[in-house]
Design a protein around this motif. Structure first.
Motif, PDB file in Angstrom:
ATOM      1  N   LEU A  57      37.392  38.850  37.053  1.00  0.00           N
ATOM      2  CA  LEU A  57      36.413  40.661  36.689  1.00  0.00           C
ATOM      3  C   LEU A  57      35.060  39.835  35.921  1.00  0.00           C
ATOM      4  N   PRO A  58      34.450  39.572  36.598  1.00  0.00           N
ATOM      5  CA  PRO A  58      33.269  39.447  35.189  1.00  0.00           C
ATOM      6  C   PRO A  58      32.765  40.836  34.445  1.00  0.00           C
ATOM      7  N   GLY A  59      32.836  39.975  33.700  1.00  0.00           N
ATOM      8  CA  GLY A  59      31.958  41.131  32.615  1.00  0.00           C
ATOM      9  C   GLY A  59      33.582  42.122  32.165  1.00  0.00           C
ATOM     10  N   VAL A  60      34.392  42.125  32.312  1.00  0.00           N
ATOM     11  CA  VAL A  60      35.468  43.186  32.021  1.00  0.00           C
ATOM     12  C   VAL A  60      34.784  43.295  30.039  1.00  0.00           C
ATOM     13  N   ALA A  61      34.984  44.252  29.941  1.00  0.00           N
ATOM     14  CA  ALA A  61      34.974  44.937  28.328  1.00  0.00           C
ATOM     15  C   ALA A  61      36.161  45.221  27.826  1.00  0.00           C
ATOM     16  N   GLY A  62      37.356  46.042  28.925  1.00  0.00           N
ATOM     17  CA  GLY A  62      38.131  47.003  28.180  1.00  0.00           C
ATOM     18  C   GLY A  62      39.350  46.863  28.527  1.00  0.00           C
ATOM     19  N   VAL A  63      40.447  46.977  27.782  1.00  0.00           N
ATOM     20  CA  VAL A  63      41.616  47.206  28.230  1.00  0.00           C
ATOM     21  C   VAL A  63      43.128  47.775  27.670  1.00  0.00           C
ATOM     22  N   ALA A  64      43.466  48.292  28.319  1.00  0.00           N
ATOM     23  CA  ALA A  64      44.910  48.875  28.263  1.00  0.00           C
ATOM     24  C   ALA A  64      46.344  49.148  29.041  1.00  0.00           C
ATOM     25  N   PHE A  67      35.867  41.332  24.278  1.00  0.00           N
ATOM     26  CA  PHE A  67      35.875  42.392  23.627  1.00  0.00           C
ATOM     27  C   PHE A  67      36.812  43.105  23.572  1.00  0.00           C
ATOM     28  N   GLY A  68      37.619  43.838  24.852  1.00  0.00           N
ATOM     29  CA  GLY A  68      38.132  44.840  24.299  1.00  0.00           C
ATOM     30  C   GLY A  68      40.137  44.558  23.633  1.00  0.00           C
ATOM     31  N   LEU A  69      40.397  45.398  23.325  1.00  0.00           N
ATOM     32  CA  LEU A  69      41.837  44.515  22.190  1.00  0.00           C
ATOM     33  C   LEU A  69      42.618  45.762  22.255  1.00  0.00           C
ATOM     34  N   ASP A  70      43.972  45.930  22.768  1.00  0.00           N
ATOM     35  CA  ASP A  70      44.688  46.517  22.955  1.00  0.00           C
ATOM     36  C   ASP A  70      45.874  45.860  22.376  1.00  0.00           C
ATOM     37  N   VAL A  71      46.573  46.370  21.396  1.00  0.00           N
ATOM     38  CA  VAL A  71      47.844  45.519  20.557  1.00  0.00           C
ATOM     39  C   VAL A  71      48.977  46.769  20.976  1.00  0.00           C
ATOM     40  N   LEU A  72      49.846  46.101  21.649  1.00  0.00           N
ATOM     41  CA  LEU A  72      51.412  47.133  22.327  1.00  0.00           C
ATOM     42  C   LEU A  72      52.430  46.864  21.611  1.00  0.00           C
ATOM     43  N   SER A  73      52.337  46.339  19.991  1.00  0.00           N
ATOM     44  CA  SER A  73      53.596  45.735  19.612  1.00  0.00           C
ATOM     45  C   SER A  73      53.350  44.478  18.560  1.00  0.00           C
ATOM     46  N   LEU A  76      46.912  42.511  24.530  1.00  0.00           N
ATOM     47  CA  LEU A  76      45.996  41.927  25.233  1.00  0.00           C
ATOM     48  C   LEU A  76      44.537  42.315  25.270  1.00  0.00           C
ATOM     49  N   VAL A  77      43.536  40.964  25.412  1.00  0.00           N
ATOM     50  CA  VAL A  77      42.220  41.340  24.904  1.00  0.00           C
ATOM     51  C   VAL A  77      41.704  40.891  26.845  1.00  0.00           C
ATOM     52  N   ALA A  78      40.647  42.000  27.008  1.00  0.00           N
ATOM     53  CA  ALA A  78      39.477  41.379  27.707  1.00  0.00           C
ATOM     54  C   ALA A  78      38.444  40.807  27.288  1.00  0.00           C
ATOM     55  N   GLU A  79      38.391  39.282  27.803  1.00  0.00           N
ATOM     56  CA  GLU A  79      37.419  38.570  27.664  1.00  0.00           C
ATOM     57  C   GLU A  79      36.260  38.395  28.906  1.00  0.00           C
ATOM     58  N   SER A  80      35.211  39.093  28.270  1.00  0.00           N
ATOM     59  CA  SER A  80      34.202  39.311  28.630  1.00  0.00           C
ATOM     60  C   SER A  80      33.327  38.036  29.501  1.00  0.00           C
ATOM     61  N   GLU A  81      33.419  37.138  29.127  1.00  0.00           N
ATOM     62  CA  GLU A  81      32.588  35.415  29.887  1.00  0.00           C
ATOM     63  C   GLU A  81      33.287  35.252  30.834  1.00  0.00           C
ATOM     64  N   SER A  82      34.581  35.058  30.614  1.00  0.00           N
ATOM     65  CA  SER A  82      35.237  33.968  31.154  1.00  0.00           C
ATOM     66  C   SER A  82      36.016  35.054  32.438  1.00  0.00           C
ATOM     67  N   GLY A  83      35.766  36.755  32.394  1.00  0.00           N
ATOM     68  CA  GLY A  83      36.498  37.379  33.301  1.00  0.00           C
ATOM     69  C   GLY A  83      38.038  37.651  33.625  1.00  0.00           C
ATOM     70  N   GLU A  84      38.708  37.245  32.531  1.00  0.00           N
ATOM     71  CA  GLU A  84      39.721  37.094  32.140  1.00  0.00           C
ATOM     72  C   GLU A  84      40.494  38.383  31.396  1.00  0.00           C
TER      73      GLU A  84
END
Length: 364
Positions: free
Chosen positions: A86-93, A49-55, A60-68
């Motif tokens: 992390l069950p249902g992790v949706a966003g990351v930064a 779900f979530g994506l943060d491009v660092l460089s 970083l990717v938030a994998e909602s199904e695996s909780g990673e």
């Protein structure tokens, strides 16, 4: 406060803050030929779900199904799990040597979430290596106390009319962490140091013909569809917010806001089911539409590779790229990145998530 069930569901990086050491090859192609319209960077993600491009090297990717929370090397496709369980992790930064993540909220109409030591609808913070995870802010607690969208929350029996808080994306900005809370119909600001939560923006309820139809709204007294904020992007002093519009035709929108005050400067309307937004330094807008082309009926009867797309808005010219069920999207370093296969698991297809680079030739 409605939030669709379909969505519930070795290279040093930049300043040296993150390290990716796994070995999953990217599908990069070679030689001096023109780049492929869509380049697959890595595969076998679970609900990205979530994506943060660092460089130019990592994201970083938030994998909602695996909780990673997974670090991905953008050149080789190598993956490293930084945070798990992390069950249902949706966003990351990532910001200032920390990793921030937001968990989705409970679905009042679905099964209870798996056990976790972290409450749903909470913002978490960890060290840059993914260690020492702790709760920074409880967004459900804030919703229950402040209810920014003003909708009725509970019936006489004390049962929620709809999802009270279900965060969908998180972005680190100069003004603090911004969270698009689809269940609460608002964008919240979280102080990355103290965890203090405040309301940044409450999108108005869409009032299209479909949104004003009988039965369109679960919460008594509410007129129009829920806005359901889903994506946040920052360019200069402006913040862009995309909304789902309760999946109703033409009810989704992108709002251009003053980043300091949250005041609306411009609205781009008439879209359907937007799930993410990105913007280039030249003002070109990109949006993900995870449910575009989804036929009626149960998801298991559909082919997820034929559902979803990206949309590019360049002045009055609107074009599209065929990226299956995308959600997280970001323009960084002159390139557009997107998750793909974000809700393939809802269609019964496992490990189908990808991170892709979408080149201009993909848009038609």
């Amino acid at each position: 406060m409605k939030f669709t069930h379909a969505l519930k569901v070795v290279a040093a990086v930049g300043t040296g803050a993150f390290t990716v050491v796994a070995s999953a090859p990217a599908h990069a192609g070679g030689g001096h030929s023109s780049p492929a319209p869509i380049r697959t960077i890595t595969t076998r993600l679970d609900g990205p779900f979530g994506l943060d491009v660092l460089s130019p090297h990592a994201a970083l990717v938030a994998e909602s199904e695996s909780g990673e929370v997974t670090a991905v090397n953008l050149r080789t496709g190598a993956r490293t799990t930084l945070i798990s369980k992390l069950p249902g992790v949706a966003g990351v930064a990532a910001d200032r040597g920390k990793i921030f993540a937001v968990l989705g909220g409970p679905n009042p109409e679905g099964p209870p979430p798996p056990p976790s030591k972290y409450p749903p609808a909470s913002v978490l913070v960890a060290d840059r290596n993914g260690k020492h995870v702790r709760v920074l802010a409880d967004l459900l607690k804030y919703e229950l106390k402040h209810n920014p969208d003003g909708q009725k929350q509970f019936d006489k029996a004390g049962k929620p009319y709809d999802a009270l808080s279900n965060p969908f994306s998180l972005t680190a900005t100069r003004w603090g962490l911004l969270v698009a809370d689809g269940g609460a119909n608002d964008v919240l600001r979280v102080d990355p140091r103290t965890g203090k939560v405040s309301t940044f923006f409450v999108p108005p309820n869409p009032r299209t013909k479909e949104c004003l139809a009988k039965g369109a709204q679960a919460n008594p007294g509410t007129k129009g569809c829920d806005s359901v904020p889903t994506g946040i992007a920052v360019q200069g002093r402006h913040v862009y917010v995309s909304t789902l519009g309760a999946e109703q035709p033409g009810a989704a929108a992108i709002y251009k806001l003053d980043g300091r005050t949250g005041r609306v400067l411009k609205k781009y309307g008439g879209f359907t089911s937007l799930t993410g937004v990105a913007v280039s330094p030249w003002g070109t807008l990109f949006a993900s539409e995870v449910l575009f082309g989804a036929p009626a009926g149960p998801p298991q009867a559909s082919d997820p590779s034929k559902v979803g797309r990206l949309t590019r808005i360049d002045g009055r010219r609107v074009t599209h790229a065929a990226v299956p069920t995308p959600t997280g999207i970001e323009f960084a370093g002159g390139k557009l990145y997107s998750t793909s296969g974000s809700i393939a698991g809802n269609f019964g297809v496992k490990h189908a998530g990808r991170l892709v680079q979408v080149n201009p030739s993909a848009f038609r």
